[in-house]
Enzyme design. Sequence first.
Site, PDB file in Angstrom:
ATOM      1  N   ASP A  51       0.863  -1.647  -0.290  1.00  0.00           N
ATOM      2  CA  ASP A  51       0.369   0.171  -0.241  1.00  0.00           C
ATOM      3  C   ASP A  51       0.884   1.001  -0.069  1.00  0.00           C
ATOM      4  O   ASP A  51       1.368   1.606   1.187  1.00  0.00           O
ATOM      5  CB  ASP A  51      -1.135  -0.219   1.344  1.00  0.00           C
ATOM      6  CG  ASP A  51      -1.767   1.600   1.704  1.00  0.00           C
ATOM      7  OD1 ASP A  51      -2.668   1.492   0.897  1.00  0.00           O
ATOM      8  OD2 ASP A  51      -1.125   1.983   1.681  1.00  0.00           O
ATOM      9  N   TYR A  56       2.921   9.632  -0.636  1.00  0.00           N
ATOM     10  CA  TYR A  56       4.477   9.394   0.181  1.00  0.00           C
ATOM     11  C   TYR A  56       5.657   9.742  -0.300  1.00  0.00           C
ATOM     12  O   TYR A  56       6.495   8.748  -0.163  1.00  0.00           O
ATOM     13  CB  TYR A  56       4.359   7.957   0.509  1.00  0.00           C
ATOM     14  CG  TYR A  56       2.920   7.686   1.173  1.00  0.00           C
ATOM     15  CD1 TYR A  56       2.139   8.457   1.576  1.00  0.00           C
ATOM     16  CD2 TYR A  56       2.282   5.712   0.876  1.00  0.00           C
ATOM     17  CE1 TYR A  56       0.820   8.149   2.610  1.00  0.00           C
ATOM     18  CE2 TYR A  56       1.086   5.491   2.191  1.00  0.00           C
ATOM     19  CZ  TYR A  56       0.888   6.565   2.436  1.00  0.00           C
ATOM     20  OH  TYR A  56      -0.821   6.223   2.771  1.00  0.00           O
ATOM     21  N   LYS A  81      -2.977   5.828  -4.526  1.00  0.00           N
ATOM     22  CA  LYS A  81      -3.985   7.164  -4.245  1.00  0.00           C
ATOM     23  C   LYS A  81      -3.822   8.326  -4.650  1.00  0.00           C
ATOM     24  O   LYS A  81      -2.758   8.852  -4.663  1.00  0.00           O
ATOM     25  CB  LYS A  81      -3.978   7.638  -2.285  1.00  0.00           C
ATOM     26  CG  LYS A  81      -3.510   5.575  -2.355  1.00  0.00           C
ATOM     27  CD  LYS A  81      -4.551   5.996  -0.548  1.00  0.00           C
ATOM     28  CE  LYS A  81      -3.761   4.696   0.789  1.00  0.00           C
ATOM     29  NZ  LYS A  81      -2.496   4.758   1.052  1.00  0.00           N
ATOM     30  N   HIS A 114      -7.609   9.139  -1.963  1.00  0.00           N
ATOM     31  CA  HIS A 114      -6.987   9.224  -0.751  1.00  0.00           C
ATOM     32  C   HIS A 114      -7.641  10.160   0.485  1.00  0.00           C
ATOM     33  O   HIS A 114      -7.494   9.667   1.576  1.00  0.00           O
ATOM     34  CB  HIS A 114      -5.264  10.371  -0.788  1.00  0.00           C
ATOM     35  CG  HIS A 114      -4.416  10.054   0.152  1.00  0.00           C
ATOM     36  ND1 HIS A 114      -3.352   9.255   0.081  1.00  0.00           N
ATOM     37  CD2 HIS A 114      -4.702   9.411   1.535  1.00  0.00           C
ATOM     38  CE1 HIS A 114      -2.597   9.239   0.974  1.00  0.00           C
ATOM     39  NE2 HIS A 114      -3.059   8.806   1.374  1.00  0.00           N
TER      40      HIS A 114
END
Length: 278
Positions: A51, A56, A81, A114
């Site tokens: 994930d 990120y 996402k 998200h």
Amino acid sequence: MDIITDIKGSFTLHNGVKMPYFGLGVYLSKEGDEVINSVRWALQSGYRHIDTAAIYHNEEGVGEGIKTSGVPREEVFLVSKVWNGEQGYESTLKAFEKSLEKLDTEYLDLYLIHWPVKGKYKETWKALEELYRQKRVRAIGVSNFLQHHLEDLMGNASIVPMVNQMEFHPYLVQQQLLNYCKANRIQYEAWSPLMQGHIFQMEVFKEMAAKYEKTIAQLVLRWDLQKGVVTIPKSSKKQRIIDNAAIFDFAISEQDMAVLDSLDKGKRFGPDPDNFDF
Ligand code: NDP
């Protein structure tokens, strides 16, 4: 309901796609060696679900970790996402292409919105529906959507989200939302299942974990699966990645499941989906 078997086991989404119920989260895993190693160790020790998210800033490392793990891409359930600033129809389509490029892959297994950005998420969802129709992604879903967000979204959607990824742990159960998702065949998924690491200081979990001769992480991650919730604990440490997955050789009794459920305080460690400003 799907039964819990082993680390490669899955829950079946409403479109028939099988989503491994146990995976690795990589939020705060640094781009470069740290995330590459985490993903590689996870896949080599049996994980089949990773994930990540555009925000990120580690999608390249995730892609590299998968490629160098020796596990074929088609055996990995890969999730990313669309970030808040990219929401809207055209910008989501572009963000998707960027994620694929960074991950160096032809498709995603699951693409999520998200956060429910007001005034934007319905257009974003149309883009996800289009990507799904074009078979660029095997499943589409949302994250941080409360019941009213889901109702609003589904009011003019053609496809019911397959997944809702939410903060979820024994201090934040949101059972009503869980029931609502179940009734609508939206697979519930836990983020921050270990309360971002806070759980390890909490006495209340120590005794029950000891009773099952398991760590607190193993106890709580097993509770997730027995609740029918997909879980994606994050660690960038090899031994923890391996240990966190040792949850398929025991079961929590119904009575202890109820004890864990009863710890619910509605306490968040992350932002509130009704009140975020990013
Ligand atoms: P977690 O609840 O998974 O906790 C991670 C923390 O626990 C890290 O500090 C990790 O440290 C530590 N940890 C992990 N295993 C152990 C262990 N066995 N013993 C001691 N400490 C341990 O938090 P996350 O917030 O990372 O949530 C998991 C995943 O969910 C994310 O990585 C991300 O993929 C997703 N997520 C999604 C969000 C969303 O809005 N959709 C929001 C937040 C997360 P270390 O790495 O040093 O081992």
